[in-house]
Design a protein around this motif. Structure first.
Motif, mmCIF file in Angstrom:
data_model
loop_
_atom_site.group_PDB
_atom_site.id
_atom_site.type_symbol
_atom_site.label_atom_id
_atom_site.label_comp_id
_atom_site.label_asym_id
_atom_site.label_seq_id
_atom_site.Cartn_x
_atom_site.Cartn_y
_atom_site.Cartn_z
ATOM 1 N N MET A 1 0.873 -1.178 0.000
ATOM 2 C CA MET A 1 0.000 0.000 0.000
ATOM 3 C C MET A 1 0.910 1.227 0.000
ATOM 4 O O MET A 1 2.097 1.107 0.289
ATOM 5 C CB MET A 1 -0.855 0.005 1.259
ATOM 6 C CG MET A 1 -1.646 -1.249 1.421
ATOM 7 S SD MET A 1 -2.791 -1.130 2.797
ATOM 8 C CE MET A 1 -1.846 -1.727 4.123
ATOM 9 N N GLU A 2 0.327 2.380 -0.277
ATOM 10 C CA GLU A 2 1.181 3.581 -0.328
ATOM 11 C C GLU A 2 1.470 4.122 1.070
ATOM 12 O O GLU A 2 1.209 5.295 1.343
ATOM 13 C CB GLU A 2 0.463 4.681 -1.105
ATOM 14 C CG GLU A 2 0.440 4.462 -2.590
ATOM 15 C CD GLU A 2 -0.566 5.410 -3.219
ATOM 16 O OE1 GLU A 2 -0.197 6.554 -3.493
ATOM 17 O OE2 GLU A 2 -1.724 5.004 -3.400
ATOM 18 N N VAL A 3 1.948 3.271 1.960
ATOM 19 C CA VAL A 3 2.287 3.786 3.288
ATOM 20 C C VAL A 3 3.706 4.330 3.238
ATOM 21 O O VAL A 3 4.574 3.736 2.601
ATOM 22 C CB VAL A 3 2.222 2.714 4.409
ATOM 23 C CG1 VAL A 3 0.822 2.455 4.849
ATOM 24 C CG2 VAL A 3 2.883 1.425 3.983
ATOM 25 N N PRO A 4 3.964 5.457 3.902
ATOM 26 C CA PRO A 4 5.338 5.945 3.934
ATOM 27 C C PRO A 4 6.198 4.937 4.683
ATOM 28 O O PRO A 4 5.690 4.232 5.554
ATOM 29 C CB PRO A 4 5.226 7.261 4.717
ATOM 30 C CG PRO A 4 3.916 7.216 5.394
ATOM 31 C CD PRO A 4 3.034 6.249 4.680
ATOM 32 N N PRO A 5 7.497 4.820 4.330
ATOM 33 C CA PRO A 5 8.309 3.837 5.033
ATOM 34 C C PRO A 5 8.385 4.151 6.523
ATOM 35 O O PRO A 5 8.423 5.324 6.908
ATOM 36 C CB PRO A 5 9.688 3.974 4.382
ATOM 37 C CG PRO A 5 9.639 5.205 3.568
ATOM 38 C CD PRO A 5 8.226 5.609 3.361
ATOM 39 N N MET A 6 8.372 3.109 7.335
ATOM 40 C CA MET A 6 8.508 3.319 8.776
ATOM 41 C C MET A 6 10.002 3.414 9.073
ATOM 42 O O MET A 6 10.798 2.693 8.466
ATOM 43 C CB MET A 6 7.915 2.111 9.490
ATOM 44 C CG MET A 6 7.466 2.389 10.879
ATOM 45 S SD MET A 6 6.731 0.912 11.599
ATOM 46 C CE MET A 6 5.307 1.609 12.386
ATOM 47 N N SER A 7 10.394 4.300 9.979
ATOM 48 C CA SER A 7 11.820 4.446 10.280
ATOM 49 C C SER A 7 12.034 4.289 11.784
ATOM 50 O O SER A 7 11.067 4.252 12.562
ATOM 51 C CB SER A 7 12.302 5.821 9.822
ATOM 52 O OG SER A 7 11.859 6.780 10.749
ATOM 53 N N GLY B 1 -11.065 2.162 -1.153
ATOM 54 C CA GLY B 1 -9.930 2.510 -2.001
ATOM 55 C C GLY B 1 -9.717 1.601 -3.188
ATOM 56 O O GLY B 1 -10.632 0.916 -3.652
ATOM 57 N N ARG B 2 -8.482 1.622 -3.646
ATOM 58 C CA ARG B 2 -8.140 0.824 -4.837
ATOM 59 C C ARG B 2 -7.343 -0.405 -4.416
ATOM 60 O O ARG B 2 -6.791 -0.450 -3.323
ATOM 61 C CB ARG B 2 -7.296 1.680 -5.774
ATOM 62 C CG ARG B 2 -8.058 2.844 -6.377
ATOM 63 C CD ARG B 2 -7.207 3.385 -7.491
ATOM 64 N NE ARG B 2 -7.919 4.323 -8.316
ATOM 65 C CZ ARG B 2 -7.672 5.628 -8.300
ATOM 66 N NH1 ARG B 2 -6.755 6.120 -7.498
ATOM 67 N NH2 ARG B 2 -8.333 6.418 -9.104
ATOM 68 N N ILE B 3 -7.250 -1.374 -5.320
ATOM 69 C CA ILE B 3 -6.576 -2.620 -4.928
ATOM 70 C C ILE B 3 -5.082 -2.417 -4.716
ATOM 71 O O ILE B 3 -4.447 -1.579 -5.362
ATOM 72 C CB ILE B 3 -6.820 -3.795 -5.906
ATOM 73 C CG1 ILE B 3 -6.475 -3.430 -7.334
ATOM 74 C CG2 ILE B 3 -8.216 -4.297 -5.794
ATOM 75 C CD1 ILE B 3 -6.543 -4.630 -8.255
ATOM 76 N N CYS B 4 -4.545 -3.235 -3.804
ATOM 77 C CA CYS B 4 -3.111 -3.182 -3.481
ATOM 78 C C CYS B 4 -2.306 -3.734 -4.655
ATOM 79 O O CYS B 4 -2.811 -4.487 -5.476
ATOM 80 C CB CYS B 4 -2.809 -4.067 -2.276
ATOM 81 S SG CYS B 4 -3.649 -3.582 -0.797
ATOM 82 N N LYS B 5 -1.024 -3.382 -4.657
ATOM 83 C CA LYS B 5 -0.094 -3.914 -5.662
ATOM 84 C C LYS B 5 -0.148 -5.439 -5.657
ATOM 85 O O LYS B 5 -0.246 -6.052 -4.589
ATOM 86 C CB LYS B 5 1.332 -3.497 -5.278
ATOM 87 C CG LYS B 5 1.874 -2.348 -6.092
ATOM 88 C CD LYS B 5 3.341 -2.166 -5.788
ATOM 89 C CE LYS B 5 3.553 -0.943 -4.907
ATOM 90 N NZ LYS B 5 4.864 -0.888 -4.291
ATOM 91 N N SER C 1 -7.332 2.959 0.974
ATOM 92 C CA SER C 1 -7.618 4.308 0.503
ATOM 93 C C SER C 1 -6.707 5.279 1.237
ATOM 94 O O SER C 1 -5.877 4.871 2.060
ATOM 95 C CB SER C 1 -9.087 4.640 0.756
ATOM 96 O OG SER C 1 -9.429 5.806 0.040
ATOM 97 N N THR C 2 -6.834 6.543 0.945
ATOM 98 C CA THR C 2 -6.001 7.553 1.601
ATOM 99 C C THR C 2 -6.883 8.760 1.931
ATOM 100 O O THR C 2 -8.085 8.755 1.671
ATOM 101 C CB THR C 2 -4.865 8.036 0.680
ATOM 102 O OG1 THR C 2 -5.466 8.624 -0.464
ATOM 103 C CG2 THR C 2 -3.949 6.902 0.272
ATOM 104 N N SER C 3 -6.258 9.823 2.423
ATOM 105 C CA SER C 3 -7.019 11.028 2.762
ATOM 106 C C SER C 3 -7.664 11.643 1.521
ATOM 107 O O SER C 3 -8.672 12.331 1.609
ATOM 108 C CB SER C 3 -6.105 12.073 3.406
ATOM 109 O OG SER C 3 -5.526 11.551 4.560
ATOM 110 N N THR C 4 -7.061 11.426 0.356
ATOM 111 C CA THR C 4 -7.624 12.025 -0.856
ATOM 112 C C THR C 4 -8.541 11.045 -1.597
ATOM 113 O O THR C 4 -9.054 11.353 -2.671
ATOM 114 C CB THR C 4 -6.494 12.482 -1.805
ATOM 115 O OG1 THR C 4 -5.619 11.367 -1.999
ATOM 116 C CG2 THR C 4 -5.716 13.652 -1.238
ATOM 117 N N GLY C 5 -8.736 9.856 -1.017
ATOM 118 C CA GLY C 5 -9.613 8.872 -1.667
ATOM 119 C C GLY C 5 -11.074 9.247 -1.505
ATOM 120 O O GLY C 5 -11.411 10.183 -0.774
ATOM 121 N N LYS C 6 -11.944 8.499 -2.185
ATOM 122 C CA LYS C 6 -13.379 8.826 -2.088
ATOM 123 C C LYS C 6 -13.905 8.385 -0.728
ATOM 124 O O LYS C 6 -13.652 7.250 -0.310
ATOM 125 C CB LYS C 6 -14.144 8.100 -3.191
ATOM 126 C CG LYS C 6 -13.779 8.588 -4.576
ATOM 127 C CD LYS C 6 -14.726 8.021 -5.621
ATOM 128 C CE LYS C 6 -14.245 8.460 -6.996
ATOM 129 N NZ LYS C 6 -15.109 8.045 -8.089
#
Ligand code: ATP
Ligand code: MG
Length: 498
Positions: free
Chosen positions: A181-187, A316-320, A306-311
């Motif tokens: 999913m489009e999650v930012p990498p965890m550090s 949301g949309r399907i994962c990779k 989904s994300t904050s800009t999703g409907k």
């Protein structure tokens, strides 16, 4: 470097301690003749020590099957009928129950307690035993050397929302769910907070994610809105993963907007239908936080996000590396945009099957290899997926299908309703009637007639709350936070007879 903190007691441990304790546990398991292919169990809430056998199992290629500590003895009996663990790690307060059920069924696992409990060996005494230091220091993980990434690592029971929980074989690939999913990498500077024990798929994912990223994990069990705020502030939480209903309660209680939670960067939530109002409220009240509703199952891992800009209201949309098909409920044929049908999927993270149950495994896939989720939904012309309800949960009234979720969304829009759950109650002529269970906002007043009117005025006739409205102090939940609909269905029949 801190690995995890117990939110309630403040007890902490480091990555170094995690490694050392898990390696010792792995070496001890080997001495007990626990071998690859065997299964061990943890029965805990979301607590620090539960990771020790979890990581140990990965070190020596043994399957782990985490149970939730709040499981009833009936559930434990069901678990034992499916899995025959060699060792069970459990909190002292549950050890006697486990022993009793195991003895009744003729299963004889070794029972290890996390605390000190008379009559049982404790994890601490095992870890404090004699170990060859060179062996501990030089220990390397056998699992990571494997080429077969589809090997079963974890066996998880599904939530048991629709019936008895199903044991599901989880392959290594499922651990990639979050990165698809489009999650930012965890550090290492990130701090994750979640509430579910390792028996919930999302807790397993976040546990692995924090370990691999050297991030800090805050462990907390027992969900309480005020506590959530305190923990975010105190530990500067950046990632939070919660069940949809909990998220809804957080928003309804006003906690998220009342306090300073500026450290928070991402909220991931899933498990039940993503209500448009909830999604919108979160996005508007927390503009700097990435809001991520996800849809998935224990069997499949995450399917869409989904994300904050999703409907709003969409999952949301399907994962990779996922594929999705909406199947016509009668013919099984693929449907186009905006047509309601069963959500079917194919994915890299798909389960290996139901544990030792080839028949049910075979039946859940169709002849073309599509996994049938049992969820009703559709996708729109932009590829956004909307989950309507579980097919099994639909109420059949006067020949129509009624989605309980749709009625719940309406009820929850009432300012006096904190949480609601709609379930069917049998009716001689109409088939089933919808009954609503409602928990009021604290101090708020609303009558059953008002809520029945709300539904009658806004929905079709067959969706009316003919089974009535029942007020409860608390809506019951299964251990991972989802509404306990089985219990409510039984209660609806009892209330009907009164
Ligand atoms: P059981 O299979 O034992 O009845 P369960 O299906 O609740 O329990 P899980 O695997 O934890 O067990 O949950 C998966 C189900 O949760 C999905 O099939 C779906 O019904 C529901 N779910 C998860 N995420 C979402 C979502 N974003 N929107 C709607 N439903 C969701
Ligand atoms: Mg399910």
């Amino acid at each position: 470097m801190t690995y995890q903190i117990d939110a309630l007691t403040g007890k902490q441990n480091t990555f170094q301690q995690m490694r050392e304790r898990s390696v010792k546990c792995a070496l001890w398991l080997r001495k007990q003749n626990v071998k690859p292919g065997d299964i061990i169990v943890t029965c805990t809430h979301n607590q620090l020590e539960s990771y020790v056998p979890f990581v140990a199992s990965m070190y020596i290629d043994v399957c782990i099957n985490p149970w939730n500590e709040h499981s009833s003895s009936g559930s434990i009996e069901h678990f034992f009928k499916i899995v025959k663990p060699k060792v069970i790690f459990v909190n002292g307060n549950k050890a006697a129950t486990i022993l009793e059920v195991a003895t009744k069924l003729g299963v004889s696992p070794k029972i290890v307690v996390f605390d000190e409990t008379e009559g049982f060996e404790s994890l601490e005494s095992i870890l404090n035993g004699h170990f060859d230091e060179a062996e501990v220091d030089g220990f390397s993980c056998t699992t990571l050397k494997k080429n077969n990434i589809r090997e079963t690592t974890v066996v998880l029971f599904s939530s048991g929302t629709t019936g008895l929980p199903k044991a599901i074989e989880i392959p290594h690939t499922l651990f990639t769910s979050l990165s698809r999913m489009e999650v930012p990498p965890m550090s290492p500077s990130d701090v994750g907070l979640w509430f579910g024990s390792l028996s919930w798929i999302t807790s397993v994912l976040l546990t692995i994610h924090t370990i691999l990223s050297y991030a800090t994990a805050i462990k907390c069990s027992g969900f309480d809105c005020e506590k959530v705020y305190q923990m975010i502030g105190k530990y500067k939480v950046t990632w939070m993963l919660i069940e949809t209903g909990m998220c809804n309660r957080l928003v309804k209680s006003g906690v998220l907007t009342r306090y300073n939670i500026s450290s928070l960067k991402i909220i991931i939530y899933g498990g039940s239908v993503n209500k448009a109002e909830l999604h919108e409220n979160l996005v508007k009240s927390l503009p700097d936080v990435l809001i991520m509703p996800i849809y998935g199952m224990t069997e499949t891992g995450s399917i869409s996000y989904s994300t904050s800009t999703g409907k709003f209201g969409s999952s949301g949309r399907i994962c990779k590396n996922n594929r999705l098909m909406i199947a016509d409920l009668n013919t099984g044929k693929p449907l186009g945009p905006n047509m309601h049908g069963e959500i079917c999927t194919k994915s890299l993270t798909m389960m290996n099957g139901y544990y030792r149950d080839p028949e049910n495994t075979k039946n859940i896939f169709d002849k073309d290899g599509w996994f049938h989720t049992g969820d009703l939904g559709y996708y729109d012309e932009d590829g956004y997926i909307f989950i309507v309800d579980r097919i099994k949960q639909l109420i059949k009234c006067k020949g129509h299908q009624v989605s309980p979720t749709e009625i719940e969304i309406l009820l929850q829009s009432h300012p006096s309703v904190y949480e609601s759950a709609v379930v069917p109650v049998p009716h001689l002529f109409d088939g089933q009637h919808p009954t609503a269970f409602v928990q009021k906002m604290s101090g708020a007043e609303v009558t059953a007639e008002e809520l029945e009117q709300l539904v009658a005025m806004n929905m079709e006739d067959y969706k009316k709350l003919r089974g009535g409205v029942v007020f409860l102090e608390n809506i019951p939940h299964v251990p991972n936070g989802k509404i306990d609909r089985k219990q409510l269905r039984n209660m609806a029949e009892i209330f009907k007879k009164k």
